[in-house]
Write a protein that holds these residues in place. Structure first.
Motif, PDB file in Angstrom:
ATOM      1  N   UNK A 142       2.776  31.745  49.721  1.00 53.61           N
ATOM      2  CA  UNK A 142       2.529  32.565  50.850  1.00 53.61           C
ATOM      3  C   UNK A 142       2.495  31.774  52.032  1.00 53.61           C
ATOM      4  N   UNK A 143       1.580  30.836  51.864  1.00 49.84           N
ATOM      5  CA  UNK A 143       1.401  29.807  53.187  1.00 49.84           C
ATOM      6  C   UNK A 143       2.500  29.230  53.546  1.00 49.84           C
ATOM      7  N   UNK A 144       3.601  28.639  52.748  1.00 47.65           N
ATOM      8  CA  UNK A 144       4.722  28.051  53.193  1.00 47.65           C
ATOM      9  C   UNK A 144       5.828  29.139  54.083  1.00 47.65           C
ATOM     10  N   UNK A 145       5.551  30.355  53.408  1.00 45.28           N
ATOM     11  CA  UNK A 145       6.435  31.451  53.812  1.00 45.28           C
ATOM     12  C   UNK A 145       5.810  31.832  55.391  1.00 45.28           C
ATOM     13  N   UNK A 146       4.729  31.815  55.293  1.00 44.89           N
ATOM     14  CA  UNK A 146       4.202  32.009  56.848  1.00 44.89           C
ATOM     15  C   UNK A 146       4.341  31.005  57.947  1.00 44.89           C
ATOM     16  N   UNK A 147       4.241  29.942  57.616  1.00 42.80           N
ATOM     17  CA  UNK A 147       4.628  28.755  58.301  1.00 42.80           C
ATOM     18  C   UNK A 147       6.246  29.079  58.873  1.00 42.80           C
ATOM     19  N   UNK A 148       7.109  29.502  57.787  1.00 44.24           N
ATOM     20  CA  UNK A 148       8.630  29.642  58.101  1.00 44.24           C
ATOM     21  C   UNK A 148       8.636  30.874  58.877  1.00 44.24           C
ATOM     22  N   UNK A 149       7.759  31.802  58.901  1.00 46.19           N
ATOM     23  CA  UNK A 149       7.934  33.101  59.680  1.00 46.19           C
ATOM     24  C   UNK A 149       7.657  32.729  61.042  1.00 46.19           C
ATOM     25  N   UNK A 150       6.551  31.916  61.289  1.00 43.19           N
ATOM     26  CA  UNK A 150       6.072  31.645  62.574  1.00 43.19           C
ATOM     27  C   UNK A 150       7.291  30.600  63.235  1.00 43.19           C
ATOM     28  N   UNK A 151       7.710  29.672  62.403  1.00 42.05           N
ATOM     29  CA  UNK A 151       8.762  28.750  63.060  1.00 42.05           C
ATOM     30  C   UNK A 151      10.020  29.501  63.336  1.00 42.05           C
TER      31      UNK A 151
END
Length: 608
Positions: free
Chosen positions: A473-482
């Motif tokens: 979830x943390x990695x996906x959150x960063x991908x969503x922001x990017x």
């Protein structure tokens, strides 16, 4: 119509004659049957009587007595008594024996009608001779054929109505020498037959009267229905009838079929009257319209006559104008020659201007090609930018879906953790219960221990899975922001490219407008050049045509003369048309009157 000439009278007369004829035949046949039956009855009784009597006769003694005719012969009284007894038994009037003497003359031998000792007026003593020709052919037939013969009922002068049965008497050689006769009185029978004839006549008359009464009733109802049909047809034939009224059909018979046929005729007449009424209305309307058109035609013919007079005047004026135009055409030809030289000078000036405009147009076309290439490249950049934005948007959507799937895994892991905790609790309870059960629950205790170990392992694994899901979830959150930042950058790039594309398009539009203007000017110059050439050619053509016009004017002058002659002829024809129109008006008035007459006849019938 006379009654004696009607079918009703003829039908009644025919049936009365038939009834009388049939009744007479029935009565005659009945009487003949009674007579035949009576004669047959007498014949049967008489045959029995003579057969019995023949049995009493000894032929040897009888032939001896017939030869001697001796009344003192004992056999005479003996046979007389026996015959008299049989006569009383069978009810004969006379029972006697006779032998032939000569021809139709016969001699009585023994008469059993009365006793010898007590004779009466009907008794015939032995040896009495009598001519029996009045007896008929029956006794002679008996003598000829040697058979028993019965006579018909015959009226004899001395004896009244008699029927006789004759029995042949033969000698030893088989020759018929005489006969035995048994007479029966038919007086009472004839009285009975007479009475029966009277009764039968009375019954026949009563039957005839009854048959006539029944026949008259039938005839009355028959011809009543016929009269209904005839009366209805006479009403229709007389006119002014109600065609909506129908004849009652009644039963399924000939009169019913006739009534139905008359009703069908009235249906046809009703439809015909409706059709004629509609046609008369149309005819009346057409006649009125024709009358109106005839009146208008008469008026128009009058106006046409006036117009012809006007045309004749104008034709005269036209001839004068043609002469005047001929002079003006000559002046116009001189002006055309001057105009042609000026058009030639104008054409040369337009040709020089066209060269300059073509050079300007070529320069604008070259610039426009360059701008078109730039615009094409920017269009490709815009297309690529839009494609990248769309791809970035799709990536962002996929990342969001992955984030949602991670959240779903997290929720599923929570459920598994809860199940593992409950399973561990249940395994502990099962172990406690197994301990309470003692030796019997030892096997179940082992299973409960295994379940508890499995539950602890599941709880440990779900903890590890939860940690992994948190990392995802943390990695996906960063991908969503990017992805969001990248999408915004692509959007700003697209806006700048779009803005630049607008400027390029404005430049290209300006160049296109300049090129279009130059082309329009060039086209106009070409048109002017062409027009100048055409005007020059037209001036030459006009010069030629004016000569033709002059010739045409001469022809028009000749045509004006012909028109004047034609108008005179047309005036005569219009007078004839006017006369025909007046006659048509009279015919239309007559048609309208006839239509009114027919309408009155049709309206006299009620059809609705």
């Amino acid at each position: 119509m006379k009654f004696t000439s009607s079918y009703k009278f003829k039908f009644m007369l025919f049936n009365i004659v038939c009834i009388l004829l049939v009744s007479g035949i029935v009565a005659f046949t009945g009487i003949q049957g009674i007579e035949s039956s009576s004669v047959e009855s007498f014949s049967r009784v008489g045959q029995n009587a003579v057969e019995k009597a023949a049995e009493k006769i000894n032929m040897d003694d009888f032939l001896r007595l017939a030869s001697s005719l001796d009344e003192k012969d004992p056999y005479y009284e003996e046979l007389n008594a026996e015959l008299y007894e049989l006569k009383e038994i069978f009810g004969c009037k006379y029972l006697y024996t006779m032998i032939q003497k000569e021809g139709t003359n016969f001699v009585y031998v023994v008469d059993g009608s009365a006793l010898v000792s007590d004779p009466n007026d009907d008794f015939s003593p032995i040896g009495t001779e009598e001519d029996i020709e009045s007896y008929g052919d029956a006794p002679f037939e008996c003598m000829r054929n040697g058979e028993i013969v019965s006579s018909e009922i015959e009226e004899q002068e001395e004896w009244g109505f008699i029927t006789t049965v004759y029995y042949p008497l033969t000698d030893g050689s088989g020759n018929v020498v005489g006969f035995l006769g048994a007479d029966f009185s038919a007086y009472e029978l004839m009285e009975t037959i007479s009475t029966m004839k009277i009764k039968m006549l009375v019954f026949t008359v009563l039957g005839i009267l009854l048959a006539l009464a029944v026949f008259m009733v039938i005839i009355h109802f028959f011809f009543k229905k016929m009269n209904n049909v005839v009366g209805r047809m006479q009403e229709i034939a007389g006119g002014g009838s109600d065609l909506t009224v129908r004849i009652p059909v009644g039963g399924d018979n000939e009169i019913g079929e006739l009534s139905a046929a008359c009703n069908r005729v009235m249906d046809t007449m009703q439809n015909m009257v409706k059709t004629v009424s509609s046609s008369v209305n149309d005819l009346s309307f057409n006649s009125a319209e024709m009358l109106e058109q005839s009146i208008k035609m008469t008026e128009m013919v009058g106006e046409a006559e006036n117009d012809i007079d006007v045309i004749e005047g104008k034709a005269n004026n036209q001839a004068d104008l043609v002469n005047q135009i001929n002079g003006e055409v000559s002046e116009f030809r001189k002006s055309i020659v001057s105009f042609s030289s000026k058009v030639q000078e104008q054409s040369e000036a337009v040709s020089r201007s066209s060269s300059s405009v073509e050079q300007i147009t070529a320069t604008i076309d070259a610039s426009d090609d360059t701008i078109s290439k730039i615009s094409s490249e920017y269009n490709e950049i815009v297309a690529e930018t839009n494609a990248n934005i769309a791809n970035q948007r799709n990536i962002t959507e996929q990342i969001v879906k992955i984030q949602q799937m991670a959240q779903n895994l997290y929720e599923a892991n929570k459920i598994i953790t809860s199940i593992a905790s409950q399973t561990n609790l249940l395994a502990m309870n099962a172990a406690i219960e197994a301990a309470h059960a003692g030796e019997a629950g030892s096997g179940f205790s082992v299973v409960a221990e295994e379940i508890r170990n499995l539950a602890e392992t599941s709880a440990h694994q779900t903890g590890s899975i939860k940690s992994i899901i948190n990392d995802i979830e943390a990695a996906v959150g960063e991908m969503v922001n990017s992805s969001g930042k990248s999408e915004k950058a692509f959007a700003r790039l697209g806006e700048k490219v779009t803005s630049l594309q607008g400027s390029v398009q404005q430049i290209q539009q300006g160049m296109n407008e300049q090129a279009a203007g130059a082309k329009e000017i060039l086209d106009m110059m070409r048109v002017l050049t062409k027009s100048s050439s055409e005007m020059s050619e037209a001036s030459d053509t006009m010069n030629e045509e004016t000569a033709a016009i002059a010739m045409g004017m001469q022809q028009i002058s000749a045509s004006s003369t012909d028109i004047l002659a034609s108008t005179a002829h047309t005036s005569d024809r219009l007078k004839q048309i006017k006369m025909f129109a007046e006659e048509s008006s009279g015919t239309s008035e007559n048609n309208e009157k006839l239509s009114e007459t027919v309408r009155n006849i049709v309206d006299s019938y009620k059809v609705e």
